[in-house]
Design a protein around this motif. Sequence first.
Motif, short mmCIF file in Angstrom:
data_model
loop_
_atom_site.label_atom_id
_atom_site.label_comp_id
_atom_site.label_asym_id
_atom_site.label_seq_id
_atom_site.Cartn_x
_atom_site.Cartn_y
_atom_site.Cartn_z
N CYS A 130 -22.24 0.26 -43.10
CA CYS A 130 -23.70 0.33 -43.12
C CYS A 130 -24.13 1.57 -42.33
CB CYS A 130 -24.23 -0.95 -42.46
SG CYS A 130 -26.00 -1.10 -42.34
N SER A 131 -25.06 2.33 -42.88
CA SER A 131 -25.58 3.51 -42.16
C SER A 131 -26.58 3.07 -41.09
CB SER A 131 -26.27 4.46 -43.14
OG SER A 131 -27.47 3.86 -43.62
N GLN A 132 -26.86 3.96 -40.18
CA GLN A 132 -27.88 3.67 -39.18
C GLN A 132 -29.23 3.43 -39.86
OE1 GLN A 132 -27.82 6.92 -36.38
NE2 GLN A 132 -26.12 6.04 -35.23
N GLU A 133 -29.49 4.19 -40.89
CA GLU A 133 -30.75 4.03 -41.62
C GLU A 133 -30.84 2.65 -42.26
OE1 GLU A 133 -33.57 6.47 -44.73
OE2 GLU A 133 -31.49 7.10 -44.48
N GLU A 134 -29.75 2.24 -42.90
CA GLU A 134 -29.74 0.92 -43.54
C GLU A 134 -29.87 -0.19 -42.50
OE1 GLU A 134 -26.99 -1.75 -46.57
OE2 GLU A 134 -26.39 0.28 -46.08
N LEU A 135 -29.15 -0.07 -41.40
CA LEU A 135 -29.26 -1.07 -40.34
C LEU A 135 -30.68 -1.10 -39.78
CD1 LEU A 135 -28.19 -3.22 -38.48
CD2 LEU A 135 -27.23 -1.40 -37.02
N GLY A 136 -31.27 0.06 -39.61
CA GLY A 136 -32.64 0.11 -39.13
C GLY A 136 -33.58 -0.63 -40.07
N HIS A 137 -33.41 -0.41 -41.36
CA HIS A 137 -34.25 -1.09 -42.35
C HIS A 137 -34.04 -2.60 -42.29
CE1 HIS A 137 -36.48 -1.76 -46.02
NE2 HIS A 137 -35.46 -2.44 -46.49
N ARG A 138 -32.78 -3.03 -42.22
CA ARG A 138 -32.46 -4.46 -42.19
C ARG A 138 -32.97 -5.14 -40.92
NH1 ARG A 138 -26.12 -4.85 -44.00
NH2 ARG A 138 -26.37 -4.02 -46.10
N SER A 139 -32.99 -4.40 -39.83
CA SER A 139 -33.36 -5.00 -38.54
C SER A 139 -34.80 -4.74 -38.14
CB SER A 139 -32.42 -4.49 -37.44
OG SER A 139 -32.55 -3.08 -37.31
N GLY A 140 -35.49 -3.87 -38.89
CA GLY A 140 -36.87 -3.54 -38.52
C GLY A 140 -36.96 -2.54 -37.39
N LEU A 141 -35.87 -1.80 -37.16
CA LEU A 141 -35.83 -0.78 -36.11
C LEU A 141 -35.73 0.59 -36.78
CD1 LEU A 141 -33.15 -2.49 -33.84
CD2 LEU A 141 -35.62 -2.52 -33.49
N HIS A 142 -36.24 1.61 -36.13
CA HIS A 142 -36.11 2.96 -36.67
C HIS A 142 -34.66 3.41 -36.54
CE1 HIS A 142 -36.65 7.29 -37.14
NE2 HIS A 142 -37.81 7.00 -37.73
N ARG A 143 -34.17 4.17 -37.52
CA ARG A 143 -32.77 4.62 -37.49
C ARG A 143 -32.46 5.42 -36.23
NH1 ARG A 143 -32.67 10.00 -38.99
NH2 ARG A 143 -34.49 10.68 -40.16
N ASN A 144 -33.43 6.19 -35.74
CA ASN A 144 -33.20 6.94 -34.50
C ASN A 144 -33.03 6.01 -33.31
OD1 ASN A 144 -33.48 9.29 -35.97
ND2 ASN A 144 -35.57 9.69 -35.31
N TYR A 145 -33.73 4.89 -33.34
CA TYR A 145 -33.62 3.90 -32.27
C TYR A 145 -32.24 3.25 -32.32
CZ TYR A 145 -35.39 0.55 -28.86
OH TYR A 145 -35.60 -0.19 -27.73
N VAL A 146 -31.77 2.95 -33.54
CA VAL A 146 -30.42 2.39 -33.71
C VAL A 146 -29.40 3.37 -33.14
CG1 VAL A 146 -28.66 1.72 -35.40
CG2 VAL A 146 -31.02 0.95 -35.70
N GLY A 147 -29.55 4.64 -33.45
CA GLY A 147 -28.64 5.66 -32.93
C GLY A 147 -28.67 5.75 -31.42
N ALA A 148 -29.85 5.65 -30.84
CA ALA A 148 -29.98 5.70 -29.38
C ALA A 148 -29.31 4.50 -28.74
CB ALA A 148 -31.46 5.79 -28.99
N ILE A 149 -29.41 3.33 -29.36
CA ILE A 149 -28.71 2.15 -28.85
C ILE A 149 -27.21 2.40 -28.89
CG2 ILE A 149 -28.13 -0.28 -29.31
CD1 ILE A 149 -31.04 -0.59 -30.37
N GLU A 150 -26.73 2.90 -30.01
CA GLU A 150 -25.30 3.15 -30.17
C GLU A 150 -24.77 4.19 -29.19
OE1 GLU A 150 -24.41 4.01 -34.25
OE2 GLU A 150 -24.84 1.95 -34.88
N ARG A 151 -25.61 5.11 -28.77
CA ARG A 151 -25.20 6.14 -27.80
C ARG A 151 -25.39 5.68 -26.36
NH1 ARG A 151 -28.05 8.98 -31.63
NH2 ARG A 151 -29.86 9.15 -30.26
N GLY A 152 -25.92 4.49 -26.16
CA GLY A 152 -26.11 3.97 -24.80
C GLY A 152 -27.33 4.54 -24.11
N GLU A 153 -28.28 5.04 -24.88
CA GLU A 153 -29.48 5.67 -24.31
C GLU A 153 -30.65 4.72 -24.14
OE1 GLU A 153 -28.42 9.89 -26.51
OE2 GLU A 153 -30.19 8.78 -27.12
#
Length: 93
Positions: free
Chosen positions: A31-54
Amino acid sequence: MHDKRTSSAVISSEHLVLGRAARELRARRACSQEELGHRSGLHRNYVGAIERGEINATFRTLLALSRGLGVPLSELVVLYEARRAEPHGRPHR
């Protein structure tokens, strides 16, 4: 003097390990960050920031993330605990 640090700094090693756990679960689902963002209602950039520990994700955000991943929140926590127990919070290769 202006501080040139950005908000992209890692909050803590715990956040970094949590992000790695989230990224691993996402990768297992191809699953891409964009797809996960869509599925979870989060922006893909926010998903990326979570994954980077930010991001210091709230409980509500973690629930949304786990729903987007299609796993119970406990699965994310169990993987976090497993990765945290490894040397430097990194998976063995």
